[in-house]
Scaffold this active site. Structure first.
Site, PDB file in Angstrom:
ATOM      1  N   ARG A 145       0.827  -1.206   0.000  1.00 52.62           N
ATOM      2  CA  ARG A 145       0.000   0.000   0.000  1.00 52.62           C
ATOM      3  C   ARG A 145       0.861   1.256   0.000  1.00 52.62           C
ATOM      4  O   ARG A 145       1.762   1.422   0.805  1.00 52.62           O
ATOM      5  CB  ARG A 145      -0.894   0.024   1.229  1.00 52.62           C
ATOM      6  CG  ARG A 145      -1.593   1.360   1.337  1.00 52.62           C
ATOM      7  CD  ARG A 145      -2.921   1.268   1.958  1.00 52.62           C
ATOM      8  NE  ARG A 145      -3.560   2.571   1.923  1.00 52.62           N
ATOM      9  CZ  ARG A 145      -4.583   2.887   2.680  1.00 52.62           C
ATOM     10  NH1 ARG A 145      -5.070   2.023   3.512  1.00 52.62           N
ATOM     11  NH2 ARG A 145      -5.114   4.080   2.586  1.00 52.62           N
ATOM     12  N   ARG A 163      -6.369   2.134  -3.921  1.00 54.46           N
ATOM     13  CA  ARG A 163      -5.430   1.457  -3.020  1.00 54.46           C
ATOM     14  C   ARG A 163      -5.396  -0.048  -3.261  1.00 54.46           C
ATOM     15  O   ARG A 163      -6.399  -0.651  -3.640  1.00 54.46           O
ATOM     16  CB  ARG A 163      -5.764   1.761  -1.548  1.00 54.46           C
ATOM     17  CG  ARG A 163      -7.107   1.378  -1.063  1.00 54.46           C
ATOM     18  CD  ARG A 163      -8.201   2.454  -1.088  1.00 54.46           C
ATOM     19  NE  ARG A 163      -7.877   3.848  -0.970  1.00 54.46           N
ATOM     20  CZ  ARG A 163      -7.835   4.530   0.173  1.00 54.46           C
ATOM     21  NH1 ARG A 163      -8.071   3.944   1.311  1.00 54.46           N
ATOM     22  NH2 ARG A 163      -7.589   5.804   0.165  1.00 54.46           N
ATOM     23  N   ASP A 205      -6.945  -1.822   1.799  1.00 57.88           N
ATOM     24  CA  ASP A 205      -7.368  -0.970   2.901  1.00 57.88           C
ATOM     25  C   ASP A 205      -7.974  -1.870   3.958  1.00 57.88           C
ATOM     26  O   ASP A 205      -8.881  -2.660   3.641  1.00 57.88           O
ATOM     27  CB  ASP A 205      -8.427  -0.002   2.347  1.00 57.88           C
ATOM     28  CG  ASP A 205      -8.627   1.220   3.204  1.00 57.88           C
ATOM     29  OD1 ASP A 205      -7.847   1.437   4.146  1.00 57.88           O
ATOM     30  OD2 ASP A 205      -9.573   1.964   2.911  1.00 57.88           O
ATOM     31  N   ASP A 209      -9.799  -1.464   7.577  1.00 60.78           N
ATOM     32  CA  ASP A 209     -10.327  -0.513   8.560  1.00 60.78           C
ATOM     33  C   ASP A 209     -10.902  -1.272   9.745  1.00 60.78           C
ATOM     34  O   ASP A 209     -11.768  -2.142   9.564  1.00 60.78           O
ATOM     35  CB  ASP A 209     -11.436   0.344   7.947  1.00 60.78           C
ATOM     36  CG  ASP A 209     -10.910   1.375   6.964  1.00 60.78           C
ATOM     37  OD1 ASP A 209      -9.737   1.783   7.103  1.00 60.78           O
ATOM     38  OD2 ASP A 209     -11.669   1.763   6.059  1.00 60.78           O
TER      39      ASP A 209
HETATM   40  N1  ROI Z   1     -15.334   3.105  -2.320  1.00 58.34           N
HETATM   41  C1  ROI Z   1     -15.713   1.806  -2.304  1.00 58.34           C
HETATM   42  N2  ROI Z   1     -16.735   1.419  -3.076  1.00 58.34           N
HETATM   43  N3  ROI Z   1     -15.077   0.891  -1.528  1.00 58.34           N
HETATM   44  C2  ROI Z   1     -14.041   1.240  -0.717  1.00 58.34           C
HETATM   45  O1  ROI Z   1     -13.479   0.375  -0.013  1.00 58.34           O
HETATM   46  C3  ROI Z   1     -13.619   2.584  -0.699  1.00 58.34           C
HETATM   47  N4  ROI Z   1     -12.596   3.015   0.086  1.00 58.34           N
HETATM   48  C4  ROI Z   1     -12.212   4.274   0.115  1.00 58.34           C
HETATM   49  C5  ROI Z   1     -12.871   5.334  -0.714  1.00 58.34           C
HETATM   50  C6  ROI Z   1     -11.840   5.973  -1.601  1.00 58.34           C
HETATM   51  C7  ROI Z   1     -13.500   6.349   0.231  1.00 58.34           C
HETATM   52  N5  ROI Z   1     -13.937   4.810  -1.543  1.00 58.34           N
HETATM   53  C8  ROI Z   1     -14.303   3.507  -1.527  1.00 58.34           C
HETATM   54  O2  ROI Z   1     -11.243   4.634   0.929  1.00 58.34           O
END
Ligand code: ROI
Length: 162
Positions: free
Chosen positions: A83, A92, A95, A97
């Site tokens: 990343r 990315r 991610d 979270d």
């Molecule tokens: N949009 C979608 N559909 N899925 C994500 O995981 C995701 N993650 C993000 C941003 C760029 C806000 N948009 C996203 O970080």
């Protein structure tokens, strides 16, 4: 031991493989037999940046790691999978979270839990409900009450096994 929920998202460099690899890495943080992973879903990007569609999922597991140690471990997995943080809300490779850490409300400079955007994000709530349909958030809101038909229509469930 605490049950935690982690959102997974990727939209670069074979996103499905990124999620597969992340699930393998998460299993090393999980107490025995506690890892659950939702189906994978394809979702259009949230935000104004033009970028590829995302693959999203949610995992839950029990862990003995405290919140900041868990955050470190999640960030290490992100970094291992290449990343690079370039632009805010940009694409990315992976991610991760931290959505929920048991029933705890955490407000520290590095870590806010529940995750601030989760209630508005179909790509978080729909996979979450696939593995925890009866979940009640720390604010006492039921997950079920947050999921609308519009949210369900925004995602395409991938029917592949993972
Ligand atoms: N949009 C979608 N559909 N899925 C994500 O995981 C995701 N993650 C993000 C941003 C760029 C806000 N948009 C996203 O970080």
């Amino acid at each position: 031991m605490t049950q935690v929920f982690v959102a997974l998202g990727a939209n670069l460099e074979d996103p499905k493989a990124q999620l597969d690899n992340a699930v393998t890495a998460l299993s090393a943080l999980a107490e025995q037999d506690s890892l659950k992973v939702s189906p994978y879903y394809c979702s259009t990007p949230m935000g104004d940046v033009v970028q590829p569609d995302y693959i999203n999922a949610v995992a839950s597991f029990n862990t003995k790691l405290r919140p900041l140690a868990l955050l470190d471990a999640l960030q290490q997995i992100e970094n291992t999978q290449g990343r690079v943080r370039k632009e805010r809300w940009g694409p990315r490779t992976l991610d991760l979270d931290l959505l929920l850490y048991g029933d705890e409300i955490i407000d520290e400079p590095r870590l806010k839990v529940p995750h601030y955007g989760m209630k508005e994000r179909s790509f978080v709530l729909v996979p979450l409900s696939a593995i925890a349909p009866d979940l009640v958030l720390p604010c006492k809101t039921t997950l079920r009450s947050l999921i609308s038909d519009k949210f369900l229509a925004e995602l395409q469930r991938l029917d592949n096994d993972h």
